[in-house]
Design an enzyme around this catalytic site. Structure first.
Site, mmCIF file in Angstrom:
data_model
loop_
_atom_site.group_PDB
_atom_site.id
_atom_site.type_symbol
_atom_site.label_atom_id
_atom_site.label_comp_id
_atom_site.label_asym_id
_atom_site.label_seq_id
_atom_site.Cartn_x
_atom_site.Cartn_y
_atom_site.Cartn_z
ATOM 1 N N LYS A 1 0.840 -1.200 0.000
ATOM 2 C CA LYS A 1 0.000 0.000 0.000
ATOM 3 C C LYS A 1 0.872 1.247 0.000
ATOM 4 C CE LYS A 1 -3.940 2.099 2.462
ATOM 5 N NZ LYS A 1 -4.835 2.000 3.641
ATOM 6 N N SER B 1 -9.752 2.258 2.826
ATOM 7 C CA SER B 1 -8.947 3.031 1.894
ATOM 8 C C SER B 1 -8.003 2.182 1.062
ATOM 9 C CB SER B 1 -8.127 4.063 2.673
ATOM 10 O OG SER B 1 -7.203 3.435 3.559
ATOM 11 N N SER C 1 -9.807 -0.139 6.971
ATOM 12 C CA SER C 1 -9.236 -0.027 5.626
ATOM 13 C C SER C 1 -8.531 -1.275 5.116
ATOM 14 C CB SER C 1 -8.261 1.154 5.570
ATOM 15 O OG SER C 1 -8.931 2.370 5.778
#
Length: 498
Positions: free
Chosen positions: A85, A160, A184
């Site tokens: 990420k 997210s 997330s």
């Protein structure tokens, strides 16, 4: 698409260690899949093909030498590539946090998680898309465009960390790393039929994890199976003196727990169904039906199931969306165009204050600005006690609810999300509807406890994935893996997105 990329990480690692296939071959296969599919899914913001192949070649050499010398490999996942990420710093590729204000910026240091991955011989394929500074539930808030769900490209993959989840579902990577501030990791996992774990707060270092809300953020592992997730969890967890919030405690044996759970015996395990997270406005019938079936499956495995009351969960959303923006307004003050990242209007005629204002106006997206303003308001002198302090008191009550629940049960369960993946654009103009999507996951972030989302099938409503959330007390992450692996084994194989 080759069969190689459909193998789970544990199988790939065993084949690489036995030299049946090379780390370079596996990494190249993943890079080929990214090249073939990412124009459609946009899971990646940056693909680091050369670096990943170089890392894979280094692992292949190390395996050859270790085999000849009878030595151990760098880790049980050596040679298995991973998607990272874009909130974790890396010295050899950009870190943008999905924001224009950090476009093109490369960190001078690796995050601790990044360093642990490198030391374990795990090639990093690249950086995945995310909501800007991890603020969002759909990955639509990325400054670089949304990620699409491989199960239905008209739908979101969650947020997210939708990029990491989509990369797993699209077989672009067998492993991924996410961060979880209010769900997330778990929420995108639920929407993509992958496994995601939010570890206990403080057990995975936040050094080099660019902060959204420091008391809520937690890095964690993502994969397509519970065992793969456990193997990755074991790699990244552990005390880090560079992180002031790091817990100096032994890492639970999550791999052993996953292997034990896969044998399918939950006799004596006490499971609580959270009353506040099983019904109400916004819950799809298909999600509730899947959850009911999952609870019945757990009961059939020998678990003792009862209902648990956590009354203050009803106030968790309001508390979370005061605490998080308050921390955001402080954490994001550093992004001002003075030291790194975007700088706007510095033409010699403007003051430093004007440059800062123009840079932040141009560099931050609408959702980030909204949360900065809410947080600044909540922390202002006239409202600090009325809003922020009250939210912190509610946070304490939520933690007490959980502590009380764990007096009578070992783990808690709930749906991971109230509904399946919604359509792109459906909630963008309705922040409250977007925030409500985190209803099931955010209480654990407020309490600092651990949680997992494991696939529980496809919804009868729309044939999209549903996730079962498993929750456990702080430092009892191994319980997640035992129950999750037992459920996964009993549930059996599921369809895949591709």
């Amino acid at each position: 698409m080759t069969d190689l990329i459909k193998l789970d990480a544990a199988t790939l690692a065993a084949k690489i260690a036995a030299r049946e296939v090379s780390a370079t071959e596996v990494t190249q296969a993943c890079l080929d899949q990214i090249a073939a599919t990412d124009a459609e899914y946009h899971a990646f913001l940056h693909v680091a093909g050369d670096q990943a192949l170089a890392a894979a070649a280094t692992v292949d050499k190390a395996i050859h030498e270790a085999t000849a010398a009878g030595e151990r490999l760098p880790s049980p996942l050596a040679g298995v590539p991973l998607a990272l990420k874009d909130v974790f710093t890396t010295t050899d590729m950009p870190t943008t946090c999905g924001s224009k204000i950090l476009e093109g910026w490369t960190s001078p240091y690796d995050a601790t998680v990044t360093a642990k991955l490198r030391a374990a011989g795990i090639p990093i394929l690249g950086k995945t898309n995310m909501d800007e500074f991890a603020m969002g539930s759909s990955t639509e808030n990325s400054a670089y465009g949304p990620t699409r769900n491989p199960w239905n490209v008209d739908c979101v993959p969650g947020g997210s960390g939708g990029g990491s989840a989509a990369a797993l579902a699209a077989f672009q990577a067998p492993l991924a790393i996410g961060s979880d501030t209010g769900g997330s990791i778990r929420q995108p996992a639920a929407l993509t039929a992958t496994v995601g774990v939010k570890p206990t707060y403080g057990t995975v270092s936040r050094y080099g994890l660019i902060a959204c809300a420091s008391s809520l953020d937690q890095g964690g592992p993502c994969a397509r199976t519970v065992l793969d997730t456990a193997l990755l969890h074991q790699v990244i967890a552990g005390h880090d003196p560079r992180d002031s919030t790091s817990v100096n405690a032994a890492v639970p044996d999550v791999v052993g727990a996953a292997r034990a759970g896969a044998r399918g015996d939950l006799k004596g395990v006490r499971i609580g169904v959270v009353k506040q997270l099983r019904s109400g406005e916004g819950y799809q019938p298909g999600v509730l039906a899947s959850f009911t079936a999952a609870v019945e499956q757990l009961t059939a495995l020998g678990a003792e199931v009862s209902e648990v009351d956590c009354p203050h969960f009803d106030h968790s959303l309001a508390a979370y969306y005061l605490i998080l923006p308050s921390e955001v307004s402080s954490n994001l003050a550093k992004f001002d165009g003075m030291r790194y990242g975007l700088r706007v209007g510095d033409d010699g005629t403007t003051s430093a204050e004007e440059v800062m204002a123009m840079t932040r106006a141009a560099g931050f997206g609408a959702e980030v600005k909204r949360r900065i303003m809410i947080g600044t308001y909540a922390l202002s002198a006239g409202y600090y006690d009325a809003y922020y302090n009250q939210a912190q008191k509610v946070r304490t009550l939520i933690a007490r609810d959980l502590d009380e629940a764990y007096r009578s049960v070992d783990v808690l369960v709930s749906p991971a999300t109230p509904s399946t993946a919604f359509r792109l654009g459906e909630k963008v103009d309705d922040p409250l509807a977007m925030y409500l999507f985190d209803l099931c996951t955010l209480p654990l972030n407020l309490a600092g406890h651990c949680g997992m989302s494991v696939p529980s099938g496809l919804s009868a409503d729309d044939n999209l994935p549903v996730g079962l959330q498993i929750m456990a007390p702080a430092l009892a992450d191994d319980r997640l893996y035992r129950v999750g692996a037992a459920y996964e084994a009993a549930r059996g194989p599921l369809p895949t997105a591709l």
